[in-house]
Write a protein that holds these residues in place. Structure first.
Motif, PDB file in Angstrom:
ATOM      1  N   LYS A 148       0.832  -1.201   0.000  1.00 32.09           N
ATOM      2  CA  LYS A 148       0.000   0.000   0.000  1.00 32.09           C
ATOM      3  C   LYS A 148       0.866   1.250   0.000  1.00 32.09           C
ATOM      4  CE  LYS A 148      -3.812  -2.219   2.482  1.00 32.09           C
ATOM      5  NZ  LYS A 148      -4.658  -2.171   3.704  1.00 32.09           N
ATOM      6  N   PRO A 149       0.386   2.328  -0.632  1.00 30.89           N
ATOM      7  CA  PRO A 149       1.184   3.569  -0.684  1.00 30.89           C
ATOM      8  C   PRO A 149       1.151   4.309   0.641  1.00 30.89           C
ATOM      9  CG  PRO A 149      -0.920   3.908  -1.761  1.00 30.89           C
ATOM     10  CD  PRO A 149      -0.864   2.451  -1.404  1.00 30.89           C
ATOM     11  N   GLN A 150       2.248   4.976   0.947  1.00 29.21           N
ATOM     12  CA  GLN A 150       2.315   5.885   2.084  1.00 29.21           C
ATOM     13  C   GLN A 150       2.627   7.308   1.597  1.00 29.21           C
ATOM     14  OE1 GLN A 150       5.546   5.274   4.826  1.00 29.21           O
ATOM     15  NE2 GLN A 150       4.518   6.361   6.493  1.00 29.21           N
TER      16      GLN A 150
ATOM     17  N   ALA B  23      -0.671   9.455   1.282  1.00 26.28           N
ATOM     18  CA  ALA B  23      -1.925   8.708   1.288  1.00 26.28           C
ATOM     19  C   ALA B  23      -2.278   8.339   2.724  1.00 26.28           C
ATOM     20  CB  ALA B  23      -1.788   7.444   0.444  1.00 26.28           C
ATOM     21  N   PRO B  24      -3.576   8.205   3.056  1.00 26.87           N
ATOM     22  CA  PRO B  24      -3.947   7.700   4.380  1.00 26.87           C
ATOM     23  C   PRO B  24      -3.395   6.280   4.563  1.00 26.87           C
ATOM     24  CG  PRO B  24      -5.839   8.670   3.263  1.00 26.87           C
ATOM     25  CD  PRO B  24      -4.744   8.569   2.249  1.00 26.87           C
ATOM     26  N   TYR B  25      -2.892   5.989   5.755  1.00 32.83           N
ATOM     27  CA  TYR B  25      -2.294   4.676   5.985  1.00 32.83           C
ATOM     28  C   TYR B  25      -2.389   4.331   7.467  1.00 32.83           C
ATOM     29  CZ  TYR B  25       1.686   7.068   8.084  1.00 32.83           C
ATOM     30  OH  TYR B  25       2.466   7.847   8.899  1.00 32.83           O
ATOM     31  N   GLY B  26      -2.245   3.044   7.773  1.00 37.32           N
ATOM     32  CA  GLY B  26      -2.070   2.575   9.149  1.00 37.32           C
ATOM     33  C   GLY B  26      -3.293   2.703  10.034  1.00 37.32           C
ATOM     34  N   GLU B  27      -3.052   2.669  11.338  1.00 40.91           N
ATOM     35  CA  GLU B  27      -4.119   2.684  12.339  1.00 40.91           C
ATOM     36  C   GLU B  27      -4.565   4.092  12.718  1.00 40.91           C
ATOM     37  OE1 GLU B  27      -3.595   0.054  15.705  1.00 40.91           O
ATOM     38  OE2 GLU B  27      -2.067  -1.078  14.624  1.00 40.91           O
ATOM     39  N   LEU B  28      -3.835   5.111  12.262  1.00 44.00           N
ATOM     40  CA  LEU B  28      -4.231   6.506  12.498  1.00 44.00           C
ATOM     41  C   LEU B  28      -4.288   7.228  11.161  1.00 44.00           C
ATOM     42  CD1 LEU B  28      -1.929   7.305  15.566  1.00 44.00           C
ATOM     43  CD2 LEU B  28      -4.415   7.008  15.629  1.00 44.00           C
ATOM     44  N   PRO B  29      -5.143   6.761  10.254  1.00 47.29           N
ATOM     45  CA  PRO B  29      -5.115   7.339   8.910  1.00 47.29           C
ATOM     46  C   PRO B  29      -5.627   8.771   8.877  1.00 47.29           C
ATOM     47  CG  PRO B  29      -7.002   5.880   9.151  1.00 47.29           C
ATOM     48  CD  PRO B  29      -6.192   5.738  10.410  1.00 47.29           C
ATOM     49  N   ALA B  30      -5.045   9.550   7.977  1.00 46.52           N
ATOM     50  CA  ALA B  30      -5.570  10.888   7.719  1.00 46.52           C
ATOM     51  C   ALA B  30      -6.934  10.761   7.049  1.00 46.52           C
ATOM     52  CB  ALA B  30      -4.602  11.656   6.825  1.00 46.52           C
ATOM     53  N   ALA B  31      -7.741  11.796   7.172  1.00 45.14           N
ATOM     54  CA  ALA B  31      -9.081  11.740   6.595  1.00 45.14           C
ATOM     55  C   ALA B  31      -9.034  11.701   5.071  1.00 45.14           C
ATOM     56  CB  ALA B  31      -9.900  12.943   7.070  1.00 45.14           C
TER      57      ALA B  31
ATOM     58  N   SER C 121      -2.290  20.814   1.419  1.00 48.42           N
ATOM     59  CA  SER C 121      -3.686  20.798   0.993  1.00 48.42           C
ATOM     60  C   SER C 121      -4.173  19.363   0.904  1.00 48.42           C
ATOM     61  CB  SER C 121      -3.853  21.499  -0.358  1.00 48.42           C
ATOM     62  OG  SER C 121      -3.010  20.913  -1.331  1.00 48.42           O
ATOM     63  N   ASN C 122      -5.459  19.164   1.129  1.00 49.69           N
ATOM     64  CA  ASN C 122      -6.073  17.847   1.027  1.00 49.69           C
ATOM     65  C   ASN C 122      -6.597  17.617  -0.385  1.00 49.69           C
ATOM     66  OD1 ASN C 122      -5.580  17.358   3.727  1.00 49.69           O
ATOM     67  ND2 ASN C 122      -7.588  18.069   4.389  1.00 49.69           N
ATOM     68  N   ILE C 123      -6.652  16.346  -0.778  1.00 50.85           N
ATOM     69  CA  ILE C 123      -7.262  15.961  -2.048  1.00 50.85           C
ATOM     70  C   ILE C 123      -8.698  15.543  -1.760  1.00 50.85           C
ATOM     71  CG2 ILE C 123      -7.149  14.413  -4.026  1.00 50.85           C
ATOM     72  CD1 ILE C 123      -4.900  16.483  -3.862  1.00 50.85           C
ATOM     73  N   ILE C 124      -9.648  16.269  -2.356  1.00 48.10           N
ATOM     74  CA  ILE C 124     -11.062  16.074  -2.064  1.00 48.10           C
ATOM     75  C   ILE C 124     -11.708  15.326  -3.229  1.00 48.10           C
ATOM     76  CG2 ILE C 124     -13.244  17.248  -1.583  1.00 48.10           C
ATOM     77  CD1 ILE C 124     -11.528  19.603  -0.527  1.00 48.10           C
ATOM     78  N   THR C 125     -12.492  14.297  -2.907  1.00 50.25           N
ATOM     79  CA  THR C 125     -13.236  13.533  -3.905  1.00 50.25           C
ATOM     80  C   THR C 125     -14.720  13.828  -3.740  1.00 50.25           C
ATOM     81  OG1 THR C 125     -11.576  11.766  -3.829  1.00 50.25           O
ATOM     82  CG2 THR C 125     -13.705  11.235  -4.825  1.00 50.25           C
ATOM     83  N   ASP C 126     -15.370  14.311  -4.806  1.00 52.98           N
ATOM     84  CA  ASP C 126     -16.782  14.674  -4.699  1.00 52.98           C
ATOM     85  C   ASP C 126     -17.675  13.477  -5.002  1.00 52.98           C
ATOM     86  OD1 ASP C 126     -16.840  14.364  -7.470  1.00 52.98           O
ATOM     87  OD2 ASP C 126     -16.763  16.518  -7.881  1.00 52.98           O
ATOM     88  N   GLU C 127     -18.976  13.725  -5.089  1.00 54.92           N
ATOM     89  CA  GLU C 127     -19.949  12.651  -5.290  1.00 54.92           C
ATOM     90  C   GLU C 127     -19.777  11.953  -6.627  1.00 54.92           C
ATOM     91  OE1 GLU C 127     -23.688  14.529  -4.814  1.00 54.92           O
ATOM     92  OE2 GLU C 127     -23.506  14.754  -2.627  1.00 54.92           O
ATOM     93  N   ASP C 128     -19.209  12.650  -7.607  1.00 53.80           N
ATOM     94  CA  ASP C 128     -18.990  12.055  -8.928  1.00 53.80           C
ATOM     95  C   ASP C 128     -17.603  11.431  -9.062  1.00 53.80           C
ATOM     96  OD1 ASP C 128     -21.527  12.931  -9.774  1.00 53.80           O
ATOM     97  OD2 ASP C 128     -20.706  14.922 -10.252  1.00 53.80           O
ATOM     98  N   SER C 129     -16.918  11.287  -7.912  1.00 58.09           N
ATOM     99  CA  SER C 129     -15.561  10.704  -7.872  1.00 58.09           C
ATOM    100  C   SER C 129     -14.522  11.573  -8.560  1.00 58.09           C
ATOM    101  CB  SER C 129     -15.558   9.290  -8.483  1.00 58.09           C
ATOM    102  OG  SER C 129     -16.399   8.436  -7.735  1.00 58.09           O
ATOM    103  N   ASP C 130     -14.851  12.852  -8.774  1.00 54.16           N
ATOM    104  CA  ASP C 130     -13.860  13.789  -9.308  1.00 54.16           C
ATOM    105  C   ASP C 130     -12.988  14.286  -8.159  1.00 54.16           C
ATOM    106  OD1 ASP C 130     -14.833  13.606 -11.914  1.00 54.16           O
ATOM    107  OD2 ASP C 130     -16.345  15.168 -11.551  1.00 54.16           O
TER     108      ASP C 130
ATOM    109  N   ALA D 122       3.932  12.691  16.510  1.00 57.42           N
ATOM    110  CA  ALA D 122       2.923  13.092  17.489  1.00 57.42           C
ATOM    111  C   ALA D 122       1.641  13.527  16.778  1.00 57.42           C
ATOM    112  CB  ALA D 122       3.444  14.237  18.346  1.00 57.42           C
ATOM    113  N   HIS D 123       0.483  13.107  17.322  1.00 57.23           N
ATOM    114  CA  HIS D 123      -0.829  13.521  16.829  1.00 57.23           C
ATOM    115  C   HIS D 123      -1.592  14.150  17.989  1.00 57.23           C
ATOM    116  CE1 HIS D 123      -0.459  11.383  12.952  1.00 57.23           C
ATOM    117  NE2 HIS D 123       0.156  10.439  13.643  1.00 57.23           N
TER     118      HIS D 123
END
Length: 261
Positions: A73-75, A103-111, A146-155, A237-238
């Protein structure tokens, strides 16, 4: 006598302050304890280069692929370039750019997945006490995340940027292993630590965000190339989650040095 008297007064003042604040602290709600998440399945692969373009100028950079679950899996993917100037023997200054895709990964994934664009200042000092090869590297980073946002149309689109600053200090020590050579060149034992300090203009101020401690071996391939095989222990740290992330990572780096040393 005056020093002892002053010390006693300071101790008494500190004890009195603690006694006054204790009832207030006891009545406050106890925050949830921090937890530690341990993950030991990361693999980082990297190519680094240090290419002179003149007597004093050089291009220093690296390209990294970071994976989790072994390599399934990517990190993160990262690409960094630094233009350096040799101010004196053992001292280089410069600046550069960095791009990171996480990319989100592990037991504390980013949103969400994120992107990190950086401009940074750089300083590096090298010296050799005896057989040790020591390097001090300093980096001051200006970051736009910045976050990568996916909308309802998967864009997918990039969200608004968040500006942050961070300081880093790396200490690296290498020492030739007695009696161990590869292709008639010394194999070196490597020990290094990289400290990350976030700089915030809020009430958090300066905060130790991350630490990377690693050790392993540097294997010379020829006059201009070296393979480093390291075990990396990464602490992150989180604060918002009251959690520590402790990652064990196999880190393999192919290093290219444009001018034989």
């Amino acid at each position: 006598m005056h020093f002892a008297h002053l010390t006693n007064r300071l101790c008494a003042t500190a004890l009195a302050a603690a006694a006054i604040s204790l009832p207030q602290s006891a009545g406050a709600q106890t925050p949830a304890p921090w937890r530690t998440v341990r993950q030991n399945d990361h693999v980082w692969l990297a190519v680094t280069y240090d290419q002179p373009v003149s007597k004093r100028w050089a291009i220093l950079g690296d390209l990294q692929w970071r994976r989790t679950d072994g390599v399934a899996k990517p990190q993160q993917f990262m690409f960094r370039n630094t233009l350096t100037y040799k101010l004196a023997d053992g001292l280089r200054l410069g600046g550069g750019v960095n791009y990171g895709a996480s990319a989100p990964y592990g037991e504390l994934p980013a949103a969400q997945p994120s992107r990190d664009h950086q401009l940074f200042l750089f300083a590096q000092m090298n010296h050799r006490p005896g057989k040790f090869d020591l390097m001090h590297r300093y980096r001051y980073e200006h970051r736009w995340l910045s976050n990568i946002i996916t909308d309802e149309d998967s864009d997918r689109s990039r969200g608004p940027s968040r500006y942050q600053q961070r300081a880093r200090y790396l200490l690296r020590a290498a020492y030739p292993v007695p009696g161990l050579q590869y292709r008639k060149r010394d194999v070196t034992a490597v020990l290094q630590n990289d400290v990350f300090v976030g700089i915030s203009h809020t009430d958090r101020g300066l905060a130790l965000d991350q630490n990377r401690f690693s050790f392993g071996a540097g294997i010379p391939l020829n006059a201009t190339k070296r393979l480093d095989v390291l075990w990396l222990q990464q602490w992150i740290a989180h604060p918002a989650r009251r959690a520590n992330e402790n990652n064990g990572t196999v880190w393999i780096l192919l290093n290219h040095i444009g001018r034989p040393r």
